[in-house]
Design a protein around this motif. Structure first.
Motif, PDB file in Angstrom:
ATOM      1  N   ASN A  37     -21.385   1.603   2.726  1.00  0.00           N
ATOM      2  CA  ASN A  37     -21.920   0.673   1.729  1.00  0.00           C
ATOM      3  C   ASN A  37     -21.183   0.763   0.402  1.00  0.00           C
ATOM      4  O   ASN A  37     -21.682   0.318  -0.625  1.00  0.00           O
ATOM      5  N   GLY A  38     -19.991   1.358   0.441  1.00  0.00           N
ATOM      6  CA  GLY A  38     -19.167   1.462  -0.750  1.00  0.00           C
ATOM      7  C   GLY A  38     -17.709   1.237  -0.413  1.00  0.00           C
ATOM      8  O   GLY A  38     -17.242   1.666   0.649  1.00  0.00           O
ATOM      9  N   LEU A  39     -17.002   0.560  -1.300  1.00  0.00           N
ATOM     10  CA  LEU A  39     -15.565   0.327  -1.161  1.00  0.00           C
ATOM     11  C   LEU A  39     -14.862   1.076  -2.278  1.00  0.00           C
ATOM     12  O   LEU A  39     -14.955   0.695  -3.451  1.00  0.00           O
ATOM     13  N   ALA A  40     -14.204   2.171  -1.929  1.00  0.00           N
ATOM     14  CA  ALA A  40     -13.472   2.977  -2.904  1.00  0.00           C
ATOM     15  C   ALA A  40     -12.019   2.515  -2.906  1.00  0.00           C
ATOM     16  O   ALA A  40     -11.282   2.768  -1.955  1.00  0.00           O
ATOM     17  N   LEU A  41     -11.643   1.821  -3.962  1.00  0.00           N
ATOM     18  CA  LEU A  41     -10.293   1.264  -4.053  1.00  0.00           C
ATOM     19  C   LEU A  41      -9.335   2.252  -4.690  1.00  0.00           C
ATOM     20  O   LEU A  41      -9.662   2.885  -5.702  1.00  0.00           O
ATOM     21  N   GLY A  42      -8.147   2.366  -4.128  1.00  0.00           N
ATOM     22  CA  GLY A  42      -7.063   3.059  -4.795  1.00  0.00           C
ATOM     23  C   GLY A  42      -6.583   2.219  -5.964  1.00  0.00           C
ATOM     24  O   GLY A  42      -7.218   1.226  -6.339  1.00  0.00           O
ATOM     25  N   PRO A  43      -5.451   2.553  -6.571  1.00  0.00           N
ATOM     26  CA  PRO A  43      -5.012   1.856  -7.790  1.00  0.00           C
ATOM     27  C   PRO A  43      -4.846   0.350  -7.596  1.00  0.00           C
ATOM     28  O   PRO A  43      -4.264  -0.105  -6.613  1.00  0.00           O
ATOM     29  N   VAL A  44      -5.365  -0.404  -8.560  1.00  0.00           N
ATOM     30  CA  VAL A  44      -5.220  -1.863  -8.541  1.00  0.00           C
ATOM     31  C   VAL A  44      -4.578  -2.379  -9.822  1.00  0.00           C
ATOM     32  O   VAL A  44      -4.357  -3.587  -9.961  1.00  0.00           O
ATOM     33  N   PHE A  45      -4.265  -1.499 -10.766  1.00  0.00           N
ATOM     34  CA  PHE A  45      -3.737  -1.937 -12.052  1.00  0.00           C
ATOM     35  C   PHE A  45      -2.207  -1.992 -12.050  1.00  0.00           C
ATOM     36  O   PHE A  45      -1.545  -1.340 -11.236  1.00  0.00           O
ATOM     37  N   ALA A  46      -1.679  -2.769 -12.962  1.00  0.00           N
ATOM     38  CA  ALA A  46      -0.230  -2.979 -13.052  1.00  0.00           C
ATOM     39  C   ALA A  46       0.495  -1.637 -13.133  1.00  0.00           C
ATOM     40  O   ALA A  46       0.168  -0.784 -13.958  1.00  0.00           O
ATOM     41  N   SER A  47       1.471  -1.468 -12.248  1.00  0.00           N
ATOM     42  CA  SER A  47       2.219  -0.224 -12.212  1.00  0.00           C
ATOM     43  C   SER A  47       3.662  -0.512 -11.825  1.00  0.00           C
ATOM     44  O   SER A  47       4.018  -1.644 -11.481  1.00  0.00           O
ATOM     45  N   GLU A  48       4.472   0.535 -11.850  1.00  0.00           N
ATOM     46  CA  GLU A  48       5.893   0.370 -11.551  1.00  0.00           C
ATOM     47  C   GLU A  48       6.187   0.487 -10.057  1.00  0.00           C
ATOM     48  O   GLU A  48       7.048  -0.202  -9.541  1.00  0.00           O
ATOM     49  N   THR A  49       5.457   1.381  -9.373  1.00  0.00           N
ATOM     50  CA  THR A  49       5.731   1.566  -7.943  1.00  0.00           C
ATOM     51  C   THR A  49       4.430   1.725  -7.147  1.00  0.00           C
ATOM     52  O   THR A  49       3.837   0.755  -6.704  1.00  0.00           O
ATOM     53  N   HIS A  50       3.956   2.975  -7.005  1.00  0.00           N
ATOM     54  CA  HIS A  50       2.875   3.299  -6.069  1.00  0.00           C
ATOM     55  C   HIS A  50       1.478   3.163  -6.651  1.00  0.00           C
ATOM     56  O   HIS A  50       0.501   3.460  -5.974  1.00  0.00           O
ATOM     57  N   GLY A  51       1.349   2.724  -7.885  1.00  0.00           N
ATOM     58  CA  GLY A  51       0.037   2.531  -8.476  1.00  0.00           C
ATOM     59  C   GLY A  51      -0.408   3.659  -9.375  1.00  0.00           C
ATOM     60  O   GLY A  51      -1.278   3.467 -10.227  1.00  0.00           O
ATOM     61  N   TYR A  52       0.159   4.838  -9.201  1.00  0.00           N
ATOM     62  CA  TYR A  52      -0.222   5.970 -10.034  1.00  0.00           C
ATOM     63  C   TYR A  52       0.710   6.141 -11.233  1.00  0.00           C
ATOM     64  O   TYR A  52       0.607   7.127 -11.958  1.00  0.00           O
ATOM     65  N   ASP A  53       1.602   5.185 -11.416  1.00  0.00           N
ATOM     66  CA  ASP A  53       2.452   5.118 -12.607  1.00  0.00           C
ATOM     67  C   ASP A  53       2.062   3.858 -13.391  1.00  0.00           C
ATOM     68  O   ASP A  53       2.841   2.947 -13.577  1.00  0.00           O
ATOM     69  N   THR A  54       0.821   3.853 -13.852  1.00  0.00           N
ATOM     70  CA  THR A  54       0.222   2.674 -14.479  1.00  0.00           C
ATOM     71  C   THR A  54       0.953   2.280 -15.754  1.00  0.00           C
ATOM     72  O   THR A  54       1.356   3.126 -16.550  1.00  0.00           O
ATOM     73  N   VAL A  55       1.083   0.973 -15.942  1.00  0.00           N
ATOM     74  CA  VAL A  55       1.658   0.461 -17.192  1.00  0.00           C
ATOM     75  C   VAL A  55       0.669  -0.421 -17.952  1.00  0.00           C
ATOM     76  O   VAL A  55       0.886  -0.715 -19.135  1.00  0.00           O
ATOM     77  N   ASP A  56      -0.411  -0.841 -17.323  1.00  0.00           N
ATOM     78  CA  ASP A  56      -1.421  -1.642 -18.013  1.00  0.00           C
ATOM     79  C   ASP A  56      -2.746  -1.516 -17.267  1.00  0.00           C
ATOM     80  O   ASP A  56      -2.911  -2.068 -16.176  1.00  0.00           O
ATOM     81  N   HIS A  57      -3.697  -0.783 -17.857  1.00  0.00           N
ATOM     82  CA  HIS A  57      -4.988  -0.553 -17.224  1.00  0.00           C
ATOM     83  C   HIS A  57      -5.931  -1.748 -17.331  1.00  0.00           C
ATOM     84  O   HIS A  57      -7.014  -1.724 -16.745  1.00  0.00           O
ATOM     85  N   PHE A  58      -5.532  -2.739 -18.084  1.00  0.00           N
ATOM     86  CA  PHE A  58      -6.383  -3.917 -18.258  1.00  0.00           C
ATOM     87  C   PHE A  58      -5.900  -5.104 -17.427  1.00  0.00           C
ATOM     88  O   PHE A  58      -6.489  -6.178 -17.487  1.00  0.00           O
ATOM     89  N   ARG A  59      -4.826  -4.910 -16.664  1.00  0.00           N
ATOM     90  CA  ARG A  59      -4.248  -6.021 -15.900  1.00  0.00           C
ATOM     91  C   ARG A  59      -4.119  -5.613 -14.437  1.00  0.00           C
ATOM     92  O   ARG A  59      -3.629  -4.532 -14.114  1.00  0.00           O
ATOM     93  N   VAL A  60      -4.571  -6.469 -13.554  1.00  0.00           N
ATOM     94  CA  VAL A  60      -4.409  -6.239 -12.117  1.00  0.00           C
ATOM     95  C   VAL A  60      -2.930  -6.347 -11.767  1.00  0.00           C
ATOM     96  O   VAL A  60      -2.209  -7.207 -12.294  1.00  0.00           O
ATOM     97  N   ASP A  61      -2.469  -5.473 -10.899  1.00  0.00           N
ATOM     98  CA  ASP A  61      -1.067  -5.507 -10.483  1.00  0.00           C
ATOM     99  C   ASP A  61      -0.766  -6.866  -9.846  1.00  0.00           C
ATOM    100  O   ASP A  61      -1.451  -7.278  -8.910  1.00  0.00           O
ATOM    101  N   PRO A  62       0.249  -7.579 -10.347  1.00  0.00           N
ATOM    102  CA  PRO A  62       0.560  -8.902  -9.785  1.00  0.00           C
ATOM    103  C   PRO A  62       0.855  -8.876  -8.288  1.00  0.00           C
ATOM    104  O   PRO A  62       0.716  -9.895  -7.613  1.00  0.00           O
ATOM    105  N   ARG A  63       1.246  -7.719  -7.759  1.00  0.00           N
ATOM    106  CA  ARG A  63       1.452  -7.615  -6.306  1.00  0.00           C
ATOM    107  C   ARG A  63       0.140  -7.773  -5.552  1.00  0.00           C
ATOM    108  O   ARG A  63       0.133  -8.072  -4.353  1.00  0.00           O
ATOM    109  N   LEU A  64      -0.972  -7.566  -6.259  1.00  0.00           N
ATOM    110  CA  LEU A  64      -2.293  -7.689  -5.644  1.00  0.00           C
ATOM    111  C   LEU A  64      -3.037  -8.942  -6.075  1.00  0.00           C
ATOM    112  O   LEU A  64      -4.037  -9.311  -5.445  1.00  0.00           O
ATOM    113  N   GLY A  65      -2.573  -9.572  -7.149  1.00  0.00           N
ATOM    114  CA  GLY A  65      -3.235 -10.791  -7.607  1.00  0.00           C
ATOM    115  C   GLY A  65      -3.537 -10.748  -9.090  1.00  0.00           C
ATOM    116  O   GLY A  65      -2.795 -10.177  -9.885  1.00  0.00           O
ATOM    117  N   THR A  66      -4.653 -11.344  -9.451  1.00  0.00           N
ATOM    118  CA  THR A  66      -5.064 -11.461 -10.839  1.00  0.00           C
ATOM    119  C   THR A  66      -6.433 -10.826 -11.036  1.00  0.00           C
ATOM    120  O   THR A  66      -7.087 -10.406 -10.077  1.00  0.00           O
TER     121      THR A  66
END
Length: 432
Positions: A51-80
């Motif tokens: 009953n829970g969906l634990a998402l890995g990184p979804v914020f804008a990053s350079e590669t694997h998601g754990y090198d975040t560059v903007d915590h307020f923006r969804v990674d464009p590879r995933l959408g908006t």
């Protein structure tokens, strides 16, 4: 009782799950709405029993998601942002809570504040956000050049992290997984968690802690829970070595943690070799799942483990690819080979749901050899007995005072006696 006591998470690494590019899209490239693909998996996770969906990184990053560059923006590879908000809304409609992954120990080198420091040095407005390293440059996370560590003594860093967390809690998420929480001083977490809870008292905040004083991150840092890596290691190691004394010892340690909090329990995640590949004997997959579903804690299933996916983590660039594969657009496209293991997950998660008190249950070992372990999981007047046989030959053992009745597994229960086939197991409930 907090809502998290009823949570069973299905953990997804979105960039891998959706088959996103390995590196950030070029500037100006249109977002690709891959997060919408996860909407088609919500009913699957519910059918599994989660009953829970634990998402890995979804914020804008350079590669694997754990090198975040903007915590307020969804990674464009995933959408908006709208794609993420729609996923949260669709999940909420089904009673599924969403957990976000917050990387607040370090940032990518393209993080605007660090880019400014790299350009202007100590004259930068953000110079106090990062620690200079001996010999030049700035401190990094565990030697990873691309991951620049934040200075958690800087009050503005706490302000920033608080702002990020409350921003997304306002938009409907139920909590946060705090990446590399063990690398951040507990006093920093205490500051942030206090501020966050002042606005969102129901938020669940869980930290990734691999080593160190687990309970201190709860008592001193203000977190609700941390990852139970000690139990994870003991499960597969004791089964591989056929040394269930190791697991028995880990269960004692687990009991002490339960006195303070309900740990986040798992047998797989996006950072470790798949449990189906880690175990030497595939029959022990059932044992690992039985343990996960019958001991105290808040359990999580890493997506694909319920289908017995295999994958080995390697210490090299791209070494996580095998454990973070792309999934099909529709669950119906999964291979039927994993269906029996999926059904076992449904059965055991269903058992746990019928015994919700297990979240706080303590375990008492009542029979123990190298290859046979019997324990009772109890909370108050409630209790279940669990028997595991890791050997290639049948085994018998006594349960604690009963009488008991068979609830699950290939073993047979007669009074206070359990008979287990080779590599077998059984769960018993009190015969009231």
């Amino acid at each position: 009782m907090h809502w998290s006591d009823h949570a069973i998470w299905w953990h997804v690494y979105p960039l891998g799950f959706t088959g996103a590019e390995r590196r950030a899209l070029p500037p100006g490239a249109p977002p690709v709405p891959r997060l919408s693909r996860l909407e088609g998996w919500l009913d699957y996770l519910i059918d599994l029993g989660c009953n829970g969906l634990a998402l890995g990184p979804v914020f804008a990053s350079e590669t694997h998601g754990y090198d975040t560059v903007d915590h307020f923006r969804v990674d464009p590879r995933l959408g908006t942002e709208q794609d993420l908000l729609r996923l949260i809304e669709r999940a909420s409609e089904r009673g599924v809570r969403v957990l976000l992954d917050g990387v607040f120990n370090h940032v990518g080198r393209g993080f605007p504040a660090f880019a400014d420091v790299a350009a202007h040095g100590p004259r930068s407005r953000y110079a106090s956000w990062f620690r200079p390293a001996p010999g030049g440059g700035y401190e990094t996370f565990e030697g990873h050049h691309r991951l620049v560590a934040l200075d958690h003594d800087e009050p503005e860093v706490a302000d920033y992290v608080t702002e990020v967390m409350t921003h997304w809690l306002e938009r409907g998420v139920s909590g946060w997984r705090l990446d590399a929480a063990y690398a951040v001083p507990p006093r920093f977490w205490r500051t942030v968690t206090g501020r966050v809870r002042a606005r969102f008292p129901g938020a669940w905040l869980m930290g990734e802690v691999i080593h160190g004083d687990y309970a201190a991150y709860v008592t001193d840092g203000g977190l609700d829970s941390v990852t139970q890596y000690e139990l994870w290691k003991a499960i597969w190691s004791s089964l591989n070595d056929r040394n269930l004394f190791e697991l028995a010892w880990a269960l004692k340690r687990h009991n002490t943690l339960l006195e303070t909090f309900a740990p986040y329990t798992f047998v797989g995640n996006h950072d470790v070799t798949r449990i189906a590949s880690r175990l030497d004997d595939p029959r022990h997959l059932e044992h690992a799942l039985v343990i996960l579903c019958t001991v105290g804690g808040i359990p999580a299933i890493y997506s694909g483990d319920e289908q017995a996916f295999r994958g080995i983590k390697e210490e090299r660039e791209g070494g996580d690819d095998a454990i973070r594969p792309a999934f099909p657009d529709d669950p119906a496209e999964l291979s039927g080979q994993g269906r029996p293991h999926y059904r076992l997950h449904q059965d055991l998660i269903g058992f746990r749901r019928r015994h919700p008190w297990l979240v706080r249950a303590r375990t008492t070992v009542t029979a123990l050899t190298n290859t046979v372990l019997v324990y009772m999981a109890a909370e108050g007047d409630e209790g279940v007995a669990v028997a595991l046989n890791a050997a290639d030959d049948p085994a018998e053992a006594d349960l604690s005072a009963g009488p008991w009745r068979h609830a699950a597994g290939p073993g047979r229960i007669e009074g206070n006696r359990v008979s287990l086939p080779a590599a077998g197991w059984a769960i018993a409930t009190r015969d009231r």
